[in-house]
Design an enzyme around this catalytic site. Structure first.
Site, PDB file in Angstrom:
ATOM      1  CE  LYS A 113      31.701  20.942 -22.600  1.00 21.09           C
ATOM      2  NZ  LYS A 113      32.883  20.953 -21.749  1.00 21.09           N
ATOM      3  CE  LYS A 199      29.247  13.592 -23.580  1.00 21.41           C
ATOM      4  NZ  LYS A 199      30.497  14.113 -23.371  1.00 21.41           N
ATOM      5  CE  LYS A 202      31.627  15.478 -14.590  1.00 22.21           C
ATOM      6  NZ  LYS A 202      32.968  16.022 -14.760  1.00 22.21           N
TER       7      LYS A 202
HETATM    8  P1  TYM Z   1      35.049  15.355 -18.064  1.00 20.89           P
HETATM    9  O1  TYM Z   1      35.071  15.747 -16.657  1.00 20.89           O
HETATM   10  O2  TYM Z   1      33.978  15.889 -18.953  1.00 20.89           O
HETATM   11  O3  TYM Z   1      35.006  13.777 -18.193  1.00 20.89           O
HETATM   12  C1  TYM Z   1      35.888  12.970 -17.445  1.00 20.89           C
HETATM   13  C2  TYM Z   1      36.076  11.616 -18.093  1.00 20.89           C
HETATM   14  O4  TYM Z   1      34.820  10.937 -18.185  1.00 20.89           O
HETATM   15  C3  TYM Z   1      34.628  10.465 -19.512  1.00 20.89           C
HETATM   16  N1  TYM Z   1      33.184  10.483 -19.794  1.00 20.89           N
HETATM   17  C4  TYM Z   1      32.492   9.419 -20.227  1.00 20.89           C
HETATM   18  N2  TYM Z   1      32.865   8.163 -20.513  1.00 20.89           N
HETATM   19  C5  TYM Z   1      31.902   7.309 -20.914  1.00 20.89           C
HETATM   20  N3  TYM Z   1      30.595   7.651 -21.044  1.00 20.89           N
HETATM   21  C6  TYM Z   1      30.179   8.901 -20.769  1.00 20.89           C
HETATM   22  N4  TYM Z   1      28.889   9.231 -20.889  1.00 20.89           N
HETATM   23  C7  TYM Z   1      31.140   9.858 -20.343  1.00 20.89           C
HETATM   24  N5  TYM Z   1      31.078  11.171 -19.982  1.00 20.89           N
HETATM   25  C8  TYM Z   1      32.336  11.524 -19.648  1.00 20.89           C
HETATM   26  C9  TYM Z   1      35.404  11.454 -20.373  1.00 20.89           C
HETATM   27  O5  TYM Z   1      35.730  10.879 -21.628  1.00 20.89           O
HETATM   28  C10 TYM Z   1      36.614  11.709 -19.517  1.00 20.89           C
HETATM   29  O6  TYM Z   1      37.582  10.685 -19.697  1.00 20.89           O
HETATM   30  N6  TYM Z   1      38.426  17.076 -21.130  1.00 20.89           N
HETATM   31  C11 TYM Z   1      38.362  16.044 -20.117  1.00 20.89           C
HETATM   32  C12 TYM Z   1      39.129  16.400 -18.862  1.00 20.89           C
HETATM   33  C13 TYM Z   1      40.584  16.581 -19.081  1.00 20.89           C
HETATM   34  C14 TYM Z   1      41.531  15.575 -19.411  1.00 20.89           C
HETATM   35  C15 TYM Z   1      42.784  16.233 -19.460  1.00 20.89           C
HETATM   36  C16 TYM Z   1      41.405  14.209 -19.668  1.00 20.89           C
HETATM   37  C17 TYM Z   1      41.271  17.751 -18.968  1.00 20.89           C
HETATM   38  N7  TYM Z   1      42.603  17.537 -19.195  1.00 20.89           N
HETATM   39  C18 TYM Z   1      43.946  15.518 -19.779  1.00 20.89           C
HETATM   40  C19 TYM Z   1      42.581  13.513 -19.978  1.00 20.89           C
HETATM   41  C20 TYM Z   1      43.819  14.171 -20.046  1.00 20.89           C
HETATM   42  C21 TYM Z   1      36.911  15.722 -19.813  1.00 20.89           C
HETATM   43  O7  TYM Z   1      36.175  15.351 -20.638  1.00 20.89           O
HETATM   44  O8  TYM Z   1      36.468  15.819 -18.573  1.00 20.89           O
END
Ligand code: TYM
Length: 337
Positions: A113, A199, A202
């Site tokens: 990022k 992957k 968003k």
């Molecule tokens: P975020 O919003 O980027 O993603 C949310 C969840 O979606 C999963 N994910 C995917 N899984 C499979 N294939 C993909 N292409 C893909 N893109 C996203 C991510 O692994 C995630 O589970 N940092 C975290 C948010 C967070 C969080 C936490 C998670 C903040 N605090 C505490 C667990 C516990 C995140 O990636 O958000």
């Protein structure tokens, strides 16, 4: 016997896509009855990259509605907004002071990022994983269901907790619980529709690269029609030479609810001209109940507000108790004197 605790979250940045759903939220729904669950909308994480204040609040609300629409059950799960529970920010500061800088500089997501942000990389982006560690550790979470891309952040969370316990815990009485990641075998890494080696994300500038949970049937049709395939006839799983094929077949399997063997058998002789309409139909059908439920919830704003209010109250009780434990261990003067 008390249930083990689960915590997870999604950032309210734009729409939820199939990667978020299949990699995370669908698994939350599947396992929720076995656990005591806390699911937060991580709005503090959403401002670690430039954001638009005009849409942050609405996106947060929409994400909470999507959690409910996907099937999060309030009988066993609590839904809340991260910024509504102040302990998240406070614990982040405390953990910042025991986390070595170089642990954060190693994080792959930060490096990826940061490249995109150039000179504008914020301290918040570097600190993102510490805030995530605070989210998890505040709830004494046993399990954290996430997609594959979050594995490194969970390892860091475990390292931070272990370091804290080592420095400030009493022997045999750790202050922080060390959580285990819960990463499902399939769907943990859903790939882009325009490049099977990247992957689904968003932040991809191309809308064609992802299917959002709220996409209309026409949008879904258009995206699948345009998605990248290969010149080979017959679909197979796990061929490293055919990443798009593996991804699309996996999507079909997960969205149709079939087993891997059933999907493989059904599609082994299909050409893309036959498979794409099948995947389109299956996707539209799988998302329809979620979209209907979402509309229903969004039309009842009072209900949604009450869910989030109650959720924040419940979450704060657990979070504040952990925060007190941490502050005691660090030697702070109690504020109740
Ligand atoms: P975020 O919003 O980027 O993603 C949310 C969840 O979606 C999963 N994910 C995917 N899984 C499979 N294939 C993909 N292409 C893909 N893109 C996203 C991510 O692994 C995630 O589970 N940092 C975290 C948010 C967070 C969080 C936490 C998670 C903040 N605090 C505490 C667990 C516990 C995140 O990636 O958000």
């Amino acid at each position: 016997m008390t249930k083990q605790r689960v915590l997870s979250g999604v950032q309210p940045t734009g729409n939820l896509h199939l990667g978020n759903y299949l990699g995370a939220i669908r698994n939350w729904v599947e396992i929720q009855q076995e656990y005591d669950n806390f699911f937060c909308v991580v709005d503090l994480h959403a401002i670690t990259v430039p954001h638009d204040p005009k849409v942050l609040g609405d996106n947060t609300l929409k994400m909470a509605a999507l959690y409910l629409a996907c099937g999060i059950d309030l009988e066993c799960s609590t839904i809340f907004v991260q910024s509504h529970v102040k302990a998240h920010s406070e614990l982040t500061w405390l953990l910042n002071c025991i986390t070595p800088l170089n642990w954060l500089e190693r994080m792959i997501q930060f490096k990826e990022k940061a490249v995109k942000q150039g000179e504008n990389v914020s301290v918040g982006l570097l600190d993102y994983p510490v805030l995530m560690a605070a989210d998890i550790l505040l709830y004494d979470a046993d399990r954290v269901p996430v997609g594959e891309d979050q594995k490194q952040h969970l390892e860091l969370t475990r390292d931070i907790a272990a370091r804290f316990n080592d420095k400030f815990g009493k022997k045999k009485q750790p202050v922080l619980k060390i959580p285990e990641p819960l990463i499902s075998k399939q769907g943990a890494r859903v790939m882009s529709l325009t490049d099977g080696t990247k992957k689904m994300s968003k932040s991809d500038p191309s809308e064609l690269s992802r299917i959002n949970l709220l996409d209309s049937p026409d949008e879904i049709k258009r995206k699948i029609k345009k998605c990248k395939t290969d010149p080979v006839k017959g679909l197979t799983f796990d061929d490293p030479e055919r990443p798009e094929c593996n991804n699309l077949l996996t999507l079909y399997q997960l969205l149709s609810g079939k087993t891997k063997e059933e999907a493989a058998l059904e599609c082994q002789d299909m050409g893309w001209g036959q498979f794409k309409p099948l995947l389109t139909e299956t996707t539209i059908e799988a998302l329809k109940p979620i979209q209907d439920k979402y509309q229903e919830i969004m039309d009842n704003r009072d209900y949604l507000d009450s869910v989030l209010k109650e959720g924040a109250t419940k979450a704060a009780v657990v979070a504040n108790s952990t925060l007190s434990r941490v502050k005691d261990a660090l030697g702070f003067l109690s504020s109740s004197i």
